[in-house]
Design a protein around this motif. Structure first.
Motif, PDB file in Angstrom:
ATOM      1  N   VAL A   1       0.935  -1.154  -0.047  1.00 54.55           N
ATOM      2  CA  VAL A   1      -0.152  -0.056   0.214  1.00 54.55           C
ATOM      3  C   VAL A   1       0.956   1.267  -0.004  1.00 54.55           C
ATOM      4  CG1 VAL A   1      -1.673   1.507   1.448  1.00 54.55           C
ATOM      5  CG2 VAL A   1      -2.027  -1.315   1.137  1.00 54.55           C
ATOM      6  N   SER A   2       1.930   1.401   0.760  1.00 59.45           N
ATOM      7  CA  SER A   2       3.025   2.206   0.772  1.00 59.45           C
ATOM      8  C   SER A   2       3.618   2.595  -0.293  1.00 59.45           C
ATOM      9  CB  SER A   2       3.997   2.101   2.013  1.00 59.45           C
ATOM     10  OG  SER A   2       3.137   1.900   3.401  1.00 59.45           O
ATOM     11  N   TRP A   3       3.928   1.606  -1.046  1.00 55.67           N
ATOM     12  CA  TRP A   3       4.737   1.794  -2.307  1.00 55.67           C
ATOM     13  C   TRP A   3       3.584   2.362  -3.524  1.00 55.67           C
ATOM     14  CZ3 TRP A   3       3.869  -0.493  -7.583  1.00 55.67           C
ATOM     15  CH2 TRP A   3       4.974  -0.232  -8.104  1.00 55.67           C
ATOM     16  N   ILE A   4       2.228   1.602  -3.417  1.00 57.23           N
ATOM     17  CA  ILE A   4       1.388   2.157  -4.355  1.00 57.23           C
ATOM     18  C   ILE A   4       1.104   3.659  -4.160  1.00 57.23           C
ATOM     19  CG2 ILE A   4      -1.095   2.144  -5.136  1.00 57.23           C
ATOM     20  CD1 ILE A   4       0.397  -0.196  -6.272  1.00 57.23           C
ATOM     21  N   ALA A   5       1.120   4.067  -2.882  1.00 53.82           N
ATOM     22  CA  ALA A   5       0.876   5.579  -2.532  1.00 53.82           C
ATOM     23  C   ALA A   5       2.073   6.668  -3.049  1.00 53.82           C
ATOM     24  CB  ALA A   5       0.837   5.736  -1.019  1.00 53.82           C
ATOM     25  N   ALA A   6       3.324   5.859  -2.891  1.00 63.05           N
ATOM     26  CA  ALA A   6       4.287   6.760  -3.490  1.00 63.05           C
ATOM     27  C   ALA A   6       4.434   6.816  -4.762  1.00 63.05           C
ATOM     28  CB  ALA A   6       5.584   5.706  -2.817  1.00 63.05           C
ATOM     29  N   GLN A   7       3.744   5.876  -5.565  1.00 58.20           N
ATOM     30  CA  GLN A   7       3.844   6.111  -7.036  1.00 58.20           C
ATOM     31  C   GLN A   7       2.688   7.184  -7.308  1.00 58.20           C
ATOM     32  OE1 GLN A   7       6.179   4.272  -8.430  1.00 58.20           O
ATOM     33  NE2 GLN A   7       6.504   3.705  -6.229  1.00 58.20           N
ATOM     34  N   GLU A   8       1.842   7.619  -6.356  1.00 59.94           N
ATOM     35  CA  GLU A   8       0.816   8.693  -6.666  1.00 59.94           C
ATOM     36  C   GLU A   8      -0.021   8.367  -7.809  1.00 59.94           C
ATOM     37  OE1 GLU A   8       2.527  12.543  -7.562  1.00 59.94           O
ATOM     38  OE2 GLU A   8       3.571  12.820  -5.654  1.00 59.94           O
TER      39      GLU A   8
END
Length: 425
Positions: free
Chosen positions: A301-308
């Motif tokens: 989830v954090s990685w997806i959020a970082a990709q905007e």
């Protein structure tokens, strides 16, 4: 940890090991080498994964489908649907779509639909001038509607894994399933008109009435099951038990096509298939627990959020991934493996879990007839006695129709939500 939960399972999967061995090996290695917990966690999680009342519906629906797929049920449905189609281009093809849809609502099994409907329709379409590859591709692909139209075993497994309402999933699957059937029927009519084949008999009320009477008991199964669920009479598990009893009464005492020996054979087949399903569910539960304890979903989830990434971009990525996964894994295994990873991201984007369940099911339905390991292809090859390359060529246009409907369902969630509003009152 990456080797135990990622590299090792991929290597074993490529080598052709059963999916439960793949998951159990990775999970056991991770527990032994990387986690400081007692090995009793393996047994606890294996049995805990099966401690879901919704899973009781699985063997009941499998047994009901086993019973209804034997005898003349498929022929009765073919005659009934054919009596409503009349003289339109590609009438036998349209009848195949309608029969596969109805048979899916009775059995919930795509492979059973390929076998039962294929035995009846392929010879008839051959006599009517249908190209062999086209008719084989049609039977192989349209039978995948069986896991989109309720009752659907993959939907039960998804509901248990994602903690989503199974009645809501069933209600949400009706409209997408009907849209898919309509799109396939339209394509078949256009293709038949262009090819100049496949005009059926004229409409006749007498023929319709006779076919309806012969098929009435078979058509009663989805009416009783779905009507009981949507009407609040019984739960999905109770509905599955009712379907079981109904199928037994119809095939043994009404149609009188199955003897007690046939029923015993169906029960034995149900036991074996149920065991295959439940062992995968148990091991996938252990695998998912290890991922959760090590906060893999949160990291994702954090990685997806970082990709905007936006919601529509995420859904597009998921569709691509699931289409690829469906080429190599059966729907139940894919659902059990990926749902625990994807649901936290789905919730983070505010996507309805029921809507996502329909998207996931439709993606994996496409995998049932997609090379190289689509189970429908192998069943069709056995039943229709055709070369695999011919079947591959035949399913290609139907693949694109499924994908078009998938994109429609993915980006218009109101279609699935409308189904819930329509049937759950």
């Amino acid at each position: 940890m990456i080797f135990a939960m990622g590299v090792l399972p991929m290597v074993l999967l490529v080598l052709g090991f059963p999916i439960f061995i793949v998951l159990l090996s990775g999970a056991t290695l991770a527990l032994v080498v990387h986690m400081n917990v007692p090995l009793t966690a393996i047994q606890q999680n294996l049995f805990g994964s099966l401690n879901s009342p919704g899973l009781l519906a699985v063997p009941y629906f499998i047994f009901a489908g086993e019973l209804m797929s034997r005898g003349t049920v498929s022929q009765r449905l073919v005659d009934f649907v054919g009596s409503m189609v009349g003289r339109v281009p590609g009438s036998l093809g349209v009848t195949t779509v309608g029969t596969a849809t109805m048979f899916g609502a009775i059995s919930g099994s795509s492979a059973a639909s390929v076998a039962s409907v294929g035995k009846v329709m392929q010879p008839a379409m051959t006599r009517d001038g249908y190209p062999a590859a086209f008719s084989a591709g049609m039977i192989t692909s349209v039978s995948a509607i069986g896991i989109v139209i309720p009752p659907s075993i993959p939907m039960i497994v998804y509901g248990a894994s994602a903690e989503a309402s199974i009645p809501r999933l069933y209600a949400a699957g009706v409209v997408p399933g009907l849209i898919l059937a309509a799109a396939l029927a339209i394509y078949i009519m256009i293709r038949a008109r262009a090819g100049g084949f496949g005009s059926g008999a004229s409409l006749s009320f007498r023929r319709f009435a006779q076919a309806g009477l012969r098929a009435a008991w078979a058509l009663g199964a989805p009416v009783i099951v779905l009507g009981g669920i949507y009407g609040g009479v019984f739960s999905p598990t109770e509905a599955a038990a009712v379907a079981c009893a109904y199928a037994l009464v119809v095939t043994r005492f009404v149609y009188r096509e199955l003897g007690w020996r046939d029923i015993l054979d169906a029960a034995i087949g149900t036991v074996f298939f149920t065991a295959q399903v439940l062992i995968i569910i148990a091991v996938a539960g252990l695998f998912s627990w290890i991922l959760t304890v090590n906060q893999v979903p949160q990291a994702l989830v954090s990685w997806i959020a970082a990709q905007e990434m936006t919601a529509w971009q995420f859904l597009l990525l998921v569709n691509i991934v699931l289409l690829v996964v469906g080429c190599f894994m059966d729907p139940l295994s894919a659902i059990l493996l990926l749902t625990p990873l994807l649901i936290p991201i789905v919730e983070a984007f505010g996507i309805d879990k029921v809507h996502f369940g329909i998207v996931m099911t439709l993606n994996l339905a496409i995998g049932l007839f997609t090379p190289p390991f689509g189970i429908n292809i192998f069943v069709a090859q056995s039943v229709l006695k055709m070369r695999t390359p011919d079947i591959y060529r035949g399913v290609l246009p139907f693949f694109w129709i499924f994908v078009a409907v998938l994109l429609l369902i993915t980006y218009l969630p109101s279609i699935t939500l409308w189904g819930m509003e329509l049937f759950l009152f």
